[in-house]
Design a protein around this motif. Structure first.
Motif, mmCIF file in Angstrom:
data_model
loop_
_atom_site.group_PDB
_atom_site.id
_atom_site.type_symbol
_atom_site.label_atom_id
_atom_site.label_comp_id
_atom_site.label_asym_id
_atom_site.label_seq_id
_atom_site.Cartn_x
_atom_site.Cartn_y
_atom_site.Cartn_z
ATOM 1 N N ARG A 8 5.081 85.172 51.781
ATOM 2 C CA ARG A 8 4.531 86.441 51.307
ATOM 3 C C ARG A 8 4.187 86.330 49.831
ATOM 4 O O ARG A 8 4.972 85.795 49.044
ATOM 5 N N PRO A 9 3.012 86.806 49.411
ATOM 6 C CA PRO A 9 2.571 86.578 48.029
ATOM 7 C C PRO A 9 3.415 87.333 47.006
ATOM 8 O O PRO A 9 3.823 88.481 47.219
ATOM 9 N N ARG A 10 3.676 86.648 45.892
ATOM 10 C CA ARG A 10 4.281 87.295 44.727
ATOM 11 C C ARG A 10 3.151 87.871 43.886
ATOM 12 O O ARG A 10 2.231 87.157 43.480
ATOM 13 N N VAL A 11 3.207 89.174 43.622
ATOM 14 C CA VAL A 11 2.113 89.873 42.964
ATOM 15 C C VAL A 11 2.582 90.393 41.606
ATOM 16 O O VAL A 11 3.642 91.020 41.503
ATOM 17 N N VAL A 12 1.781 90.147 40.577
ATOM 18 C CA VAL A 12 2.036 90.673 39.237
ATOM 19 C C VAL A 12 0.967 91.717 38.929
ATOM 20 O O VAL A 12 -0.228 91.471 39.140
ATOM 21 N N VAL A 13 1.399 92.885 38.444
ATOM 22 C CA VAL A 13 0.488 93.989 38.152
ATOM 23 C C VAL A 13 0.582 94.328 36.669
ATOM 24 O O VAL A 13 1.663 94.670 36.174
ATOM 25 N N THR A 14 -0.524 94.230 35.939
ATOM 26 C CA THR A 14 -0.546 94.696 34.556
ATOM 27 C C THR A 14 -0.889 96.186 34.546
ATOM 28 O O THR A 14 -1.538 96.697 35.463
ATOM 29 N N GLY A 15 -0.472 96.883 33.499
ATOM 30 C CA GLY A 15 -0.727 98.319 33.464
ATOM 31 C C GLY A 15 -0.041 99.051 34.601
ATOM 32 O O GLY A 15 -0.559 100.033 35.138
ATOM 33 N N ASP A 31 4.662 97.316 51.569
ATOM 34 C CA ASP A 31 3.911 96.536 52.556
ATOM 35 C C ASP A 31 4.711 95.300 52.951
ATOM 36 O O ASP A 31 5.025 94.470 52.108
ATOM 37 N N PRO A 32 5.042 95.145 54.226
ATOM 38 C CA PRO A 32 5.850 93.991 54.643
ATOM 39 C C PRO A 32 5.146 92.655 54.464
ATOM 40 O O PRO A 32 5.804 91.605 54.505
ATOM 41 N N ALA A 33 3.833 92.666 54.248
ATOM 42 C CA ALA A 33 3.104 91.412 54.049
ATOM 43 C C ALA A 33 3.160 90.926 52.615
ATOM 44 O O ALA A 33 2.698 89.822 52.310
ATOM 45 N N VAL A 34 3.746 91.735 51.704
ATOM 46 C CA VAL A 34 3.796 91.402 50.283
ATOM 47 C C VAL A 34 5.213 91.001 49.907
ATOM 48 O O VAL A 34 6.190 91.578 50.389
ATOM 49 N N GLY A 35 5.318 90.004 49.044
ATOM 50 C CA GLY A 35 6.614 89.542 48.557
ATOM 51 C C GLY A 35 7.036 90.280 47.297
ATOM 52 O O GLY A 35 6.740 91.476 47.133
ATOM 53 N N PRO A 36 7.699 89.602 46.363
ATOM 54 C CA PRO A 36 8.177 90.268 45.142
ATOM 55 C C PRO A 36 7.020 90.810 44.297
ATOM 56 O O PRO A 36 5.941 90.213 44.239
ATOM 57 N N VAL A 37 7.268 91.935 43.661
ATOM 58 C CA VAL A 37 6.275 92.583 42.801
ATOM 59 C C VAL A 37 6.850 92.690 41.395
ATOM 60 O O VAL A 37 7.982 93.143 41.212
ATOM 61 N N PRO A 50 12.258 100.197 44.770
ATOM 62 C CA PRO A 50 12.839 99.041 45.469
ATOM 63 C C PRO A 50 11.802 97.949 45.694
ATOM 64 O O PRO A 50 10.688 98.215 46.147
ATOM 65 N N GLY A 51 12.164 96.727 45.332
ATOM 66 C CA GLY A 51 11.251 95.599 45.488
ATOM 67 C C GLY A 51 10.373 95.325 44.290
ATOM 68 O O GLY A 51 9.582 94.380 44.297
ATOM 69 N N VAL A 52 10.497 96.155 43.229
ATOM 70 C CA VAL A 52 9.662 95.996 42.031
ATOM 71 C C VAL A 52 10.553 95.717 40.836
ATOM 72 O O VAL A 52 11.517 96.446 40.583
ATOM 73 N N GLU A 53 10.238 94.660 40.097
ATOM 74 C CA GLU A 53 10.883 94.387 38.817
ATOM 75 C C GLU A 53 9.885 94.694 37.702
ATOM 76 O O GLU A 53 8.678 94.754 37.925
ATOM 77 N N ASP A 76 1.187 84.544 42.987
ATOM 78 C CA ASP A 76 0.153 84.295 43.987
ATOM 79 C C ASP A 76 -1.053 85.201 43.807
ATOM 80 O O ASP A 76 -2.144 84.906 44.303
ATOM 81 N N ALA A 77 -0.862 86.312 43.114
ATOM 82 C CA ALA A 77 -1.967 87.231 42.843
ATOM 83 C C ALA A 77 -1.631 88.038 41.599
ATOM 84 O O ALA A 77 -0.473 88.393 41.372
ATOM 85 N N VAL A 78 -2.644 88.326 40.812
ATOM 86 C CA VAL A 78 -2.516 89.196 39.641
ATOM 87 C C VAL A 78 -3.494 90.351 39.814
ATOM 88 O O VAL A 78 -4.681 90.140 40.120
ATOM 89 N N VAL A 79 -2.990 91.566 39.641
ATOM 90 C CA VAL A 79 -3.846 92.751 39.628
ATOM 91 C C VAL A 79 -3.859 93.273 38.196
ATOM 92 O O VAL A 79 -2.825 93.689 37.669
ATOM 93 N N HIS A 80 -5.025 93.240 37.565
ATOM 94 C CA HIS A 80 -5.144 93.620 36.155
ATOM 95 C C HIS A 80 -5.665 95.051 36.061
ATOM 96 O O HIS A 80 -6.847 95.318 36.297
ATOM 97 N N LEU A 81 -4.750 95.969 35.708
ATOM 98 C CA LEU A 81 -5.091 97.382 35.575
ATOM 99 C C LEU A 81 -5.018 97.882 34.142
ATOM 100 O O LEU A 81 -5.536 98.962 33.842
ATOM 101 N N ALA A 82 -4.342 97.155 33.261
ATOM 102 C CA ALA A 82 -4.026 97.671 31.926
ATOM 103 C C ALA A 82 -5.296 98.137 31.210
ATOM 104 O O ALA A 82 -6.283 97.397 31.124
ATOM 105 N N TRP A 83 -5.224 99.353 30.672
ATOM 106 C CA TRP A 83 -6.378 99.929 29.976
ATOM 107 C C TRP A 83 -5.884 101.009 29.029
ATOM 108 O O TRP A 83 -4.965 101.761 29.350
ATOM 109 N N ARG A 84 -6.515 101.084 27.872
ATOM 110 C CA ARG A 84 -6.151 102.083 26.876
ATOM 111 C C ARG A 84 -7.347 102.994 26.629
ATOM 112 O O ARG A 84 -8.435 102.524 26.295
#
Length: 346
Positions: A8-15, A31-37, A50-53, A76-84
């Protein structure tokens, strides 16, 4: 770590503490298809999912680049949301976070060899729409409106992604171009960004607005939860390129009049812009009048590609998204993060 967790993919989310970020980390964690967030933000929140660090990373600072590199290692994936969005009187400050911060993220994604990058763009990246208001596809030019920092920066980020895709074809890059995003928990933040922190949310009650000044705007909106659903699908599906995201129906004077139980009264756009400009120059309103100029020229978007390739369908209508925002702004709703802190203006 068991085999199932490793696949399951490890996903990093900015912002991750903003309007979209809080909805997205919850959706990913559920989502059971997603790994650590891992959620990144300038300040770690008190929000527990739960499941998010969480980790604190300031994308506007070169000094935080080593920390960013460590956070992206093994992703495994990066979601870039950070915005000011502000301060609008200091476009160099927003450029540092939004454009140079994106450069830092792209460099870190390349260094960590992250195979998937999903980046938040916007309807604001698009050039002015065609005459007649026909919906545009993802092929419409993305040069933005030059008179507003927000649209200039969104267009510049599109060019950064062009170069990144050219130089790193092994990375699957997805650009999400949503309409205006609303949810109840983000309403207080959006009131502060666009109307100012001292405008009472209670003013948004129908009985106080028998007449609704209307300068001829037509635009699209989407509930933030539906945007988060599309982002999860973009992470998990083998898709590339841009996706327009919006709900029906298109927002116009008639729809807004129904929401406020008020009679729309057409006013000259120039008069509205002049009032906004005066308030902005006097620092009575935080929204740059250039945003109004951009809003008047935004195209309507076709969402056919997202519906077909992501099999995505918004659960909420545009009316329901706006109703959620109005509930939140009236009640001072918020969430457990610094950007989304709920406050009622006296």
């Amino acid at each position: 770590m068991d085999t199932e967790t490793r696949t399951r993919p490890r996903v990093v989310v900015t912002g991750a503490t903003g309007n979209v970020g809080t909805s997205l980390v919850r959706a990913l964690a559920a989502d059971p298809a997603v790994g650590p967030v891992l959620g990144l933000a300038r300040r770690e929140p008190v929000l527990e999912v739960p499941g998010v660090e969480w980790a604190a990373v300031d994308l506007s600072r070169d000094g935080d680049v080593p920390r960013l590199d460590r956070c992206l290692a093994g992703a495994d994936a990066v979601v870039h949301l950070a915005w000011r969005f502000g301060p609008t009187h200091d476009p160099a400050a927003t450029w540092e976070t939004n454009v140079l911060g994106t450069v830092r993220v792209l460099d870190a994604v390349a260094a960590a060899r992250v195979p998937v990058l999903v980046c938040a763009s916007s309807v604001g990246a698009y050039s002015p729409g065609p005459g007649g208001g026909a919906p545009v596809s993802e092929e419409w030019p993305t040069h933005g409106w030059p008179g507003a920092a927000y649209t200039r920066e969104k267009a510049y980020v599109e060019r950064l992604l062009d170069v990144f895709e050219r130089d790193r074809p092994q990375t699957r890059v997805v650009r999400m171009r949503p309409a205006f995003l609303f949810k109840e928990e983000a309403a207080s933040e959006q009131r502060r960004i666009f109307a100012g922190r001292f405008v009472p949310g209670q003013l948004f009650r129908p009985e106080l607005l028998p007449l609704l000044p209307e300068p001829g705007l037509r635009f699209q909106v989407l509930h933030t939860e539906d945007a988060a659903d599309a982002y999860v699908r973009a992470v998990l599906r083998d898709v590339r390129g841009a996706f327009n995201l919006a709900a029906e129906p298109v927002v116009d004077a008639e729809l807004l009049g129904g929401l406020f139980d008020a009679r729309p009264v057409r006013v000259p756009a120039g008069a509205v812009r002049g009032a906004l400009a005066a308030a902005w120059h006097l620092r009575l309103a935080p929204a740059d009048p250039g945003l109004f100029d951009a809003l008047r020229r935004l195209p309507l978007m076709s969402t056919e590609r997202a519906r077909r390739e992501l099999e995505w369908e918004p659960a909420a209508t545009s009316v329901e998204a706006l109703e959620a925002f109005l509930r939140g702004v009236r009640s001072g709703a918020g969430d457990g993060t610094a950007p989304l802190a709920g406050r009622r203006a006296a």
